[in-house]
Design an enzyme around this catalytic site. Structure first.
Site, PDB file in Angstrom:
ATOM      1  N   CYS A   1      -0.347 -52.080   6.057  1.00 31.54           N
ATOM      2  CA  CYS A   1      -1.502 -51.998   5.349  1.00 31.54           C
ATOM      3  C   CYS A   1      -0.984 -53.045   4.282  1.00 31.54           C
ATOM      4  O   CYS A   1      -1.135 -52.661   2.809  1.00 31.54           O
ATOM      5  CB  CYS A   1      -2.466 -51.568   5.149  1.00 31.54           C
ATOM      6  SG  CYS A   1      -2.808 -49.974   5.567  1.00 31.54           S
ATOM      7  N   ALA A   2      -0.404 -54.202   4.173  1.00 29.94           N
ATOM      8  CA  ALA A   2       0.544 -54.542   3.203  1.00 29.94           C
ATOM      9  C   ALA A   2       0.070 -55.477   2.225  1.00 29.94           C
ATOM     10  O   ALA A   2       0.131 -55.575   0.923  1.00 29.94           O
ATOM     11  CB  ALA A   2       1.550 -55.482   4.025  1.00 29.94           C
TER      12      ALA A   2
ATOM     13  N   GLY B   1       1.054 -57.855  -0.584  1.00 29.67           N
ATOM     14  CA  GLY B   1       2.004 -57.596  -1.049  1.00 29.67           C
ATOM     15  C   GLY B   1       3.044 -57.029  -2.274  1.00 29.67           C
ATOM     16  O   GLY B   1       4.116 -56.456  -2.142  1.00 29.67           O
ATOM     17  N   GLY B   2       2.034 -56.139  -3.036  1.00 30.47           N
ATOM     18  CA  GLY B   2       2.915 -55.562  -3.904  1.00 30.47           C
ATOM     19  C   GLY B   2       3.810 -53.903  -3.952  1.00 30.47           C
ATOM     20  O   GLY B   2       4.797 -54.231  -4.625  1.00 30.47           O
ATOM     21  N   LYS B   3       2.877 -53.662  -3.106  1.00 28.55           N
ATOM     22  CA  LYS B   3       4.220 -52.713  -3.178  1.00 28.55           C
ATOM     23  C   LYS B   3       5.185 -52.861  -2.254  1.00 28.55           C
ATOM     24  O   LYS B   3       6.405 -52.389  -2.421  1.00 28.55           O
ATOM     25  CB  LYS B   3       3.117 -51.332  -1.669  1.00 28.55           C
ATOM     26  CG  LYS B   3       2.506 -50.278  -3.257  1.00 28.55           C
ATOM     27  CD  LYS B   3       1.617 -49.186  -1.989  1.00 28.55           C
ATOM     28  CE  LYS B   3       0.599 -49.065  -3.383  1.00 28.55           C
ATOM     29  NZ  LYS B   3      -0.543 -49.641  -3.911  1.00 28.55           N
TER      30      LYS B   3
ATOM     31  N   ASP C   1      -0.246 -56.751   8.247  1.00 28.48           N
ATOM     32  CA  ASP C   1      -1.760 -55.718   8.521  1.00 28.48           C
ATOM     33  C   ASP C   1      -2.328 -56.725   9.114  1.00 28.48           C
ATOM     34  O   ASP C   1      -1.720 -57.900   9.775  1.00 28.48           O
ATOM     35  CB  ASP C   1      -1.721 -57.234   6.684  1.00 28.48           C
ATOM     36  CG  ASP C   1      -3.190 -56.130   6.287  1.00 28.48           C
ATOM     37  OD1 ASP C   1      -3.240 -55.881   5.185  1.00 28.48           O
ATOM     38  OD2 ASP C   1      -4.280 -56.891   6.761  1.00 28.48           O
TER      39      ASP C   1
ATOM     40  N   ASP D   1      -1.390 -48.218   2.943  1.00 31.37           N
ATOM     41  CA  ASP D   1      -2.310 -48.156   1.708  1.00 31.37           C
ATOM     42  C   ASP D   1      -3.430 -48.602   1.675  1.00 31.37           C
ATOM     43  O   ASP D   1      -3.750 -49.647   2.411  1.00 31.37           O
ATOM     44  CB  ASP D   1      -1.889 -49.260   1.042  1.00 31.37           C
ATOM     45  CG  ASP D   1      -2.089 -49.292  -0.204  1.00 31.37           C
ATOM     46  OD1 ASP D   1      -3.209 -48.836  -0.587  1.00 31.37           O
ATOM     47  OD2 ASP D   1      -1.991 -49.990  -1.707  1.00 31.37           O
TER      48      ASP D   1
ATOM     49  N   CYS E   1      -6.681 -46.578  -3.278  1.00 31.62           N
ATOM     50  CA  CYS E   1      -6.988 -45.998  -4.328  1.00 31.62           C
ATOM     51  C   CYS E   1      -8.269 -45.335  -4.578  1.00 31.62           C
ATOM     52  O   CYS E   1      -9.628 -45.965  -5.442  1.00 31.62           O
ATOM     53  CB  CYS E   1      -7.187 -47.784  -5.253  1.00 31.62           C
ATOM     54  SG  CYS E   1      -8.185 -49.121  -3.506  1.00 31.62           S
TER      55      CYS E   1
END
Length: 385
Positions: A227-228, A231-233, A248, A284, A337
């Site tokens: 679940c990009a 793309g932070g992770k 995604d 995520d 989160c």
């Protein structure tokens, strides 16, 4: 703009958001129609609007109405200011207080109102957070700190601090993650700084970075970021030497990954239909965002019981799909989160009940008391026999 004119502009923008317009859209529309407003004015109005959205219930209580004007009245009273000093009606200031507004005395404030917690969610959050319920909700009423992730494949944290200082940005080491810096001054200059433009730092919450740090070693391993999103992770994993494939369900969400990866000198493969199995599958998942409400306060008030139940179904579906991409000796990481047990521990308990061949290696709930946003991580692999 005078301080009073900024308050009036914020009240008008808040009325639009209360009628359903996204805050960012309302702010952008106001800025386009208000050429006289300088950058400092726009920043100040934005801060007023988002402060009011974070504290909508308590400010409405203090202001006597859930309107833009009522929220601004409440904000001033929360700060111990007399609204009459700003509500003068002169120039572009808000109209003078009516007799009813001037005479209004707020009744005692219930705890859930004081914590700006949606009433229907309070029992769930209380049960999920226990002793941290009030401190966590109180933290979500404040502006979030600004954090950077240092691209440690190319620069050390100390070197990044020195480079940022050259652009007038003060940053300090943050203990929550080995890549994290907290920005202390001049955060609005980050995206024009040399460190950012050269891909040496990225904006990323410290708890989000701590999630990555808590994963098994990934250097040389294949990783599917299922679940990009932006793309932070994926970028953080690539910086650690992982061979990252980003996916995604809505490929348009990944449009920023190629330029971000180029800037960071990272290699990330985009895939609309990932195939095969991976050493690590990171999910995520879409969630309530209850751990990041101080960054996206509108989500706190937009969430409904029906919307939360729909998220539960999406989360379970993603876990079941992601499992098919997990190597027999690999790992599945589930991340939200959120601070709600129904999206976190309960979701994992149900998933393991459907998959007795898997077991929980570890899990952790991050809250704002840890220094970043609220996040949850569960790490799963094949049950040892």
């Amino acid at each position: 703009m005078t301080p009073a004119a900024r308050l009036q502009a914020a009240a008008e923008i808040l009325d639009q958001t209360l009628n359903g317009m996204p805050a960012e859209q309302a702010l952008t529309r106001w800025a386009r129609n208000s050429r006289y407003a300088g950058s400092k004015d726009r920043a100040a109005v934005r801060d007023i609007v988002f402060d009011a959205l974070r504290c909508k219930r308590s400010f409405a209580h203090l202001g006597g109405a859930e309107t833009g004007r009522g929220l601004i009245l409440g904000a001033l009273r929360a700060q111990g200011q007399d609204p009459a000093a700003q509500f003068t009606g002169t120039g572009h200031a808000p109209a003078p207080l009516t007799p009813a507004e001037a005479a209004y005395t707020p009744p005692p404030m219930p705890q859930t109102v004081a914590l700006d917690c949606p009433e229907w969610l309070a029992p769930q959050l209380d049960a999920s957070l226990a002793a941290q319920f009030a401190p966590a909700l109180q933290a979500l009423r404040q502006r979030a700190p600004v954090f950077l992730r240092v691209n440690t494949a190319r620069i050390s944290r100390d070197q990044a601090i020195a480079l940022l200082a050259q652009d007038g940005i003060e940053a300090t080491l943050h203990p929550l993650a080995p890549t994290a810096l907290e920005v202390k001054t001049n955060p609005r200059a980050i995206q024009q700084s040399k460190a950012y433009l050269d891909g040496l730092v990225e904006l990323q919450d410290a708890a989000s970075q701590a999630v990555i740090a808590a994963l098994p070693p990934v250097q040389g391993k294949t990783v599917l970021d299922y679940c990009a999103g932006g793309g932070g992770k994926a970028l953080a994993l690539a910086a650690l030497g992982a061979l990252v494939t980003a996916h995604d369900a809505n490929p348009a969400r990944m449009q920023d990954i190629p330029p971000r990866a180029k800037r960071a000198q990272a290699s990330i493969t985009l895939s609309n239909r990932p195939e095969g199995q991976f050493d690590l599958v990171l999910t995520d998942v879409p969630c309530s965002g209850s751990g990041s409400w101080r960054r996206s306060p509108a989500g706190k008030w937009a969430l409904t019981p029906e919307g939360l139940e729909k998220l539960h179904l999406i989360q379970a579906h993603i876990l079941d799909k992601a499992k098919t991409h997990m190597r027999h000796d690999g790992y599945l990481a589930y991340v939200t989160c959120s601070m709600l047990a129904s999206e976190n521990h309960d979701q994992i308990t149900a998933f393991l009940g459907r998959n007795p061949d898997l077991e929980l290696v570890k899990d952790r709930q991050f809250t704002p008391q840890d220094g970043g946003d609220g996040f949850y991580l569960a790490l799963i692999n094949t049950r040892k026999t």
